[in-house]
Design an enzyme around this catalytic site. Structure first.
Site, mmCIF file in Angstrom:
data_model
loop_
_atom_site.group_PDB
_atom_site.id
_atom_site.type_symbol
_atom_site.label_atom_id
_atom_site.label_comp_id
_atom_site.label_asym_id
_atom_site.label_seq_id
_atom_site.Cartn_x
_atom_site.Cartn_y
_atom_site.Cartn_z
ATOM 1 N N VAL A 143 0.855 -1.192 0.000
ATOM 2 C CA VAL A 143 0.000 0.000 0.000
ATOM 3 C C VAL A 143 0.887 1.236 0.000
ATOM 4 O O VAL A 143 1.859 1.312 0.751
ATOM 5 C CB VAL A 143 -0.926 0.015 1.248
ATOM 6 C CG1 VAL A 143 -1.693 1.336 1.338
ATOM 7 C CG2 VAL A 143 -1.907 -1.153 1.217
ATOM 8 N N GLY A 147 4.586 4.081 2.763
ATOM 9 C CA GLY A 147 4.101 2.835 2.173
ATOM 10 C C GLY A 147 4.305 1.697 3.148
ATOM 11 O O GLY A 147 4.991 1.847 4.160
ATOM 12 N N LYS A 148 3.717 0.581 2.876
ATOM 13 C CA LYS A 148 3.944 -0.606 3.710
ATOM 14 C C LYS A 148 3.540 -1.829 2.922
ATOM 15 O O LYS A 148 2.664 -1.763 2.067
ATOM 16 C CB LYS A 148 3.094 -0.533 4.984
ATOM 17 C CG LYS A 148 3.612 -1.424 6.097
ATOM 18 C CD LYS A 148 4.739 -0.725 6.843
ATOM 19 C CE LYS A 148 5.230 -1.483 8.023
ATOM 20 N NZ LYS A 148 6.049 -0.616 8.886
ATOM 21 N N GLY A 149 4.182 -2.951 3.235
ATOM 22 C CA GLY A 149 3.819 -4.195 2.565
ATOM 23 C C GLY A 149 3.738 -5.317 3.565
ATOM 24 O O GLY A 149 4.225 -5.206 4.693
ATOM 25 N N ASP A 202 10.711 -5.105 8.383
ATOM 26 C CA ASP A 202 9.710 -4.863 9.425
ATOM 27 C C ASP A 202 9.565 -6.186 10.176
ATOM 28 O O ASP A 202 10.488 -7.007 10.152
ATOM 29 C CB ASP A 202 8.396 -4.376 8.788
ATOM 30 C CG ASP A 202 7.496 -3.665 9.786
ATOM 31 O OD1 ASP A 202 7.768 -2.513 10.132
ATOM 32 O OD2 ASP A 202 6.516 -4.281 10.263
#
Ligand code: GLU
Length: 436
Positions: free
Chosen positions: A80, A125-127, A166
């Site tokens: 995202v 953003g992040k996944g 992460d």
């Protein structure tokens, strides 16, 4: 598999399974409540308010991989991008069974605010991939990482979106992402991810950066509260990259770590725990359970210890409306993303607990990620001393700016941090205007 079992497994991996959250522990709602509060106080224009609430891009991918036994399994992954007005999206990738689109959306937005709090030229953003890496072999993890990278390759890149480690991802995983991306592009692109091994374009100091940032802001908070660093008591919840590093660095400056915890439970010793020994113990035994020289307590008991500093450094929703009243720490330094729910904020505020919010407290990691990206693009690498000095400078400046904001508007440090970052992102939007 029985039908009931199959149904349960399906529920576990269904990408839309956000109804599993109660409204208090839905991370996206938790983020939005704070955003709304700060936006209202800033009197943000209604149009801009709508723009900043909406994630720019949400990608859901299916990731088929072959297990070592020859069976094919399909995992679900997300990336995202919440906002890219200030620069490329930036944020980690987590491998965890609790990953969902709502969680990734919240974490992506938190990255937008975090990067703006520390004034980096990045968006958020992040996944994530729904999986349990502890049940996968190294070869399976590599195939999963490479196929996930290939699936999101069109939206990542040094100028577009730069992933990082992460929860349950590390330098090894970043190396696979960098290699996969580079093979597709037909040339080596180190700046596509940060948190890489030093030998492949990683930065000195990146591994300790989040924990070091926690140390810097905690020392600043102790100073503000006119409390001594020497002998200040600390409880650390979570003993992963962030928690263990924060504990080690805090002990190095003379603070007393009286409790730490991991998935196996918590341990407590009012005289102080030897962190180097605890780290060695984990290397040999995987978990803290059974560590000599400290007595076992529950995670809830750890959170309620009467310490000077509490560092929640694991996952979201640890301090909630159910246990916030029991917290006796004077300062909370949020090493994790989203450890405190919005409902708990009000209780902690009423108790006068000084909370250094996640988007400031754990921004050391992304700050050194920024340094790594700059070094990769410039092809010129800095020594560890330079990295740490520059990190400290940014953390102190940002702490002071958030503090100023919170004093000026008579709000908590959390709302002050949101106001500062929303103001910065909004300023960029106003200057750029609306493309039509
Ligand atoms: N995953 C880390 C965070 O939540 C680091 C992100 C990054 O370095 O891009 O801040």
């Amino acid at each position: 598999m029985t039908t009931a079992k199959a149904k349960k497994a399906q529920q576990l991996i269904h990408p839309d399974r956000d109804n599993r959250f109660s409204s208090e522990d839905n991370p996206f709602e938790a983020m939005m409540l704070r955003f709304d509060d700060a936006a209202r106080r800033l009197k943000l224009e209604p149009g801009l308010y709508k723009v900043l609430r909406a994630p720019e891009k949400q990608l859901i991918v299916s990731i088929p991989i072959m297990r070592d036994n020859g069976e094919i399994e399909v995992f679900t992954g997300f990336r995202v991008q919440h906002n890219t007005s200030r620069g490329p999206a930036k944020g980690g990738i987590r491998f965890d069974m609790a990953v969902s689109i709502d969680e990734v959306k919240a974490l992506a937005a938190w990255m937008t605010w975090k990067c703006a709090v520390v004034n980096l030229p990045f968006g958020g953003g992040k996944g994530g991939v729904i999986c349990d890496p502890s049940t996968m072999s190294m070869a399976e993890l590599e195939r999963l990482t490479r196929r996930y990278t290939a699936a999101i390759i069109d939206i990542i890149g040094p100028d577009q979106d730069v992933p990082a480690p992460d929860v349950n991802t590390n330098e090894r995983v970043m190396a696979w992402i960098m290699d996969t991306y580079s093979m597709h592009k037909r040339h080596t692109v180190t700046a596509v991810v940060t948190g890489k091994p030093i030998d492949m374009g990683g930065s000195q100091g990146r591994r300790d950066a989040t924990g070091r940032g926690c140390l810097v802001v905690t020392m600043r908070a102790l100073q503000r509260k006119k409390m001594k660093v020497q002998g200040a008591t600390v409880a650390v919840q979570g003993f992963g990259n962030v928690g263990a590093t924060a504990a080690r660095l805090m002990a190095e400056v003379g603070m007393k770590i009286v409790a730490v915890s991991d998935k196996s439970g918590a341990i407590h010793n009012p005289k102080g725990i030897d962190i180097a020994k605890a780290e060695q113990f984990i290397k040999a035994h995987t978990f803290l359970e059974g560590f000599p020289g400290a007595k076992p307590i529950s995670n809830e008991e750890l959170l309620a210890l009467p310490v000077d500093v509490l560092v929640p450094a694991a996952l979201e929703n640890v301090i909630t409306s159910k246990n916030a009243a029991k917290i006796r720490a004077k300062i909370i330094c949020e090493g994790a993303n989203g450890p405190t729910t919005a409902q708990a904020d009000a209780i902690l505020d009423a108790k006068g607990i000084y909370v250094i919010p996640d988007i400031l407290a754990n921004a050391g990691g992304v700050t050194v990620s920024y340094f790594e990206w700059v070094q990769d693009r410039g092809g010129y690498f800095w020594d560890e001393k330079t990295v740490n000095e520059r990190l400290e400078k940014i953390m102190i400046t940002s702490f002071d700016e958030v503090s100023e904001m919170s004093v000026k508007h008579k709000v908590s440090m959390r709302i002050g941090a949101y106001m500062l970052s929303i103001q910065r992102v909004a300023a960029m939007h106003r200057l750029r205007g609306l493309y039509a």
